[in-house]
Design a protein around this motif. Structure first.
Motif, PDB file in Angstrom:
ATOM      1  N   PRO A  72    -121.212 -21.396 112.527  1.00 22.80           N
ATOM      2  CA  PRO A  72    -120.115 -20.985 111.644  1.00 22.80           C
ATOM      3  C   PRO A  72    -119.000 -20.275 112.394  1.00 22.80           C
TER       4      PRO A  72
ATOM      5  N   SER B 105    -117.427 -26.006 105.810  1.00 25.67           N
ATOM      6  CA  SER B 105    -118.191 -25.550 104.650  1.00 25.67           C
ATOM      7  C   SER B 105    -117.789 -24.127 104.257  1.00 25.67           C
ATOM      8  N   ASP B 106    -118.277 -23.704 103.111  1.00 26.47           N
ATOM      9  CA  ASP B 106    -117.990 -22.341 102.651  1.00 26.47           C
ATOM     10  C   ASP B 106    -118.591 -21.296 103.577  1.00 26.47           C
ATOM     11  N   LYS B 107    -119.617 -21.669 104.313  1.00 28.69           N
ATOM     12  CA  LYS B 107    -120.242 -20.734 105.253  1.00 28.69           C
ATOM     13  C   LYS B 107    -119.541 -20.724 106.612  1.00 28.69           C
TER      14      LYS B 107
ATOM     15  N   GLU C 140    -119.309 -23.429 108.716  1.00 25.46           N
ATOM     16  CA  GLU C 140    -119.776 -24.481 109.609  1.00 25.46           C
ATOM     17  C   GLU C 140    -118.825 -25.672 109.561  1.00 25.46           C
TER      18      GLU C 140
END
Length: 414
Positions: free
Chosen positions: A265, A286-288, A290
């Motif tokens: 991330p 992604s929201d995280k 990554e």
């Protein structure tokens, strides 16, 4: 410190819901179903959900040899778009995209749909002509897409190198209402909706045989015993040809692995989805944090769900030229899923030679984006015997030469 797998967390989340009590770990003894759906992935669960919601058919069992959403639904890169060239494709994918927009409200479960937009890069003059053609076709189909120039591409995705030495960005096909969703949540949301209607989701229940009599389906044999039904829907992605053979007919499919990976991330740097078909790679964040990265399917038939070093090298070598900043990132994890490919790279949603058996397969690498529309059309096909969404996707098209050739139209199957 005790650790939980993603499956364990999902299982507990569903068990804590009041509807979980109606979802069976083992098959109910002696129960006969109006419909059995084989495959508790996104397409199978959506089919069952819309059978209940749209047609009131709730005496339904969804059988899964593994665990809920453990196949391709949990192994994809979550891209959602509908800018396909051929009319039947655009219709079913646009139906799906529109259903995604309100899916969280419809299911009362947050599927984290993010209409962040999808950019399909044109990096050769051939692609420029192809994507402009698709933009015109989409306009006639009522699908909102547009052709944009390199400066607009750079504005939408500042981290991109648009003047690469081999493949400079000449423009792109842009669908602002495309995007991503949480793949596991889509399966969990549909599963909860099915249990709320009293349907049975039977996990760890592998189908070992299909029973027919006089050319009509009577039921299935499973590792938990025989189960009778009036209608049977086979929605098992890469294993569709295996189930078809059990039923006594063949499907024009090849099963191959499709691989993907995510990076470690990092801070937010990319709020769109980018697909680069010339170099055969695509990426989103992604929201995280990554970087979610995917490429093409393996070039040989297989049922593996593992990654390979060859895939990492081929995909990232291409993407690093377009996104130089990712060159020093570390890979966090890699995986594969089994996809079923047809000759024209379009799905099969059809009746079969066995009365009462229906098949939903052949989505290739584009299955996740189609889940709601696929389920909607498949439910109508099972309930009524026909559906406008599925009418062109019968398997007789291969015999009659009526191909819906998205492989030629897009140059790639995603």
């Amino acid at each position: 410190m005790r650790r939980f797998s993603a499956f364990a967390i999902a299982r507990e989340a569903l068990r804590n819901h009041e509807g979980w009590g109606r979802t069976w770990a083992k098959r109910p003894p002696g129960k006969r179903y109006d419909v059995i759906i084989v495959g508790a992935g996104g397409h199978g669960l959506a089919t069952a959900y819309y059978l209940g919601k749209n047609f009131g058919i709730t005496n339904v069992a969804i059988l899964e040899k593994g665990w809920l959403g453990g196949g391709n639904t949990g192994r994809n890169t979550t891209i959602i778009r509908s800018n396909y060239l051929q009319d039947p494709s655009a219709a079913i994918y646009e139906k799906s995209r529109s259903l995604y927009e309100t899916l969280s409200q419809d299911l009362n479960y947050n599927v984290m749909f993010s209409p962040r937009g999808v950019i399909m890069l044109a990096q050769t003059h051939h692609e420029v002509r192809g994507y402009k053609r698709t933009a015109h076709a989409n306009s006639l189909q009522g699908v909102k897409t547009e052709w944009i120039g390199p400066s607009r591409v750079k504005e939408l995705c500042p981290i991109m190198n648009i003047s690469g030495p081999r493949y400079p960005v000449l423009g792109a096909l842009w669908q602002a209402r495309g995007g991503t969703a949480r793949h596991d949540a889509v399966a969990w949301g549909y599963a909860r909706g099915c249990t709320d209607m009293g349907m049975d989701i039977i996990q760890k229940c592998e189908v070992t045989g299909v029973r027919t009599e006089g050319g009509r389906v009577r039921g299935v044999d499973t590792t938990q015993g025989p189960i009778d039904c009036d209608k049977l829907g086979l929605v098992v992605a890469g294993h569709s040809s295996v189930l078809a053979e059990m039923s006594g007919f063949r499907l024009p499919l090849e099963s191959v692995a499709l691989q993907a990976l995510v990076s470690e991330p990092i801070k937010p740097c990319m709020d769109v989805v980018v697909m680069a078909n010339t170099v055969h790679g695509y990426m989103s964040q992604s929201d995280k944090g990554e970087m979610v990265i995917g490429g093409g399917a393996d070039g040989f038939n297989n049922y593996t769900q593992r990654g390979s070093f060859q895939h990492i090298e081929e995909t990232l070598r291409a993407l690093v030229e377009t996104f130089p900043m990712i060159s020093r990132l570390k890979m966090l994890r890699q995986w594969g899923g089994i996809v079923d490919m047809t000759g024209d790279r379009s799905p099969i949603l059809t009746k079969t030679p066995v009365d009462g058996i229906f098949v939903n397969c052949g989505w290739g690498t584009g299955g996740f984006k189609a889940i709601p529309g696929s389920g909607w059309g498949m439910a109508e096909l099972i309930a009524k015997g026909h559906s406008p969404l599925t009418a062109e996707f019968g398997m007789e098209r291969f015999r009659e030469g009526r191909f819906i050739d998205e492989s030629v139209a897009a140059g790639v199957a995603h």
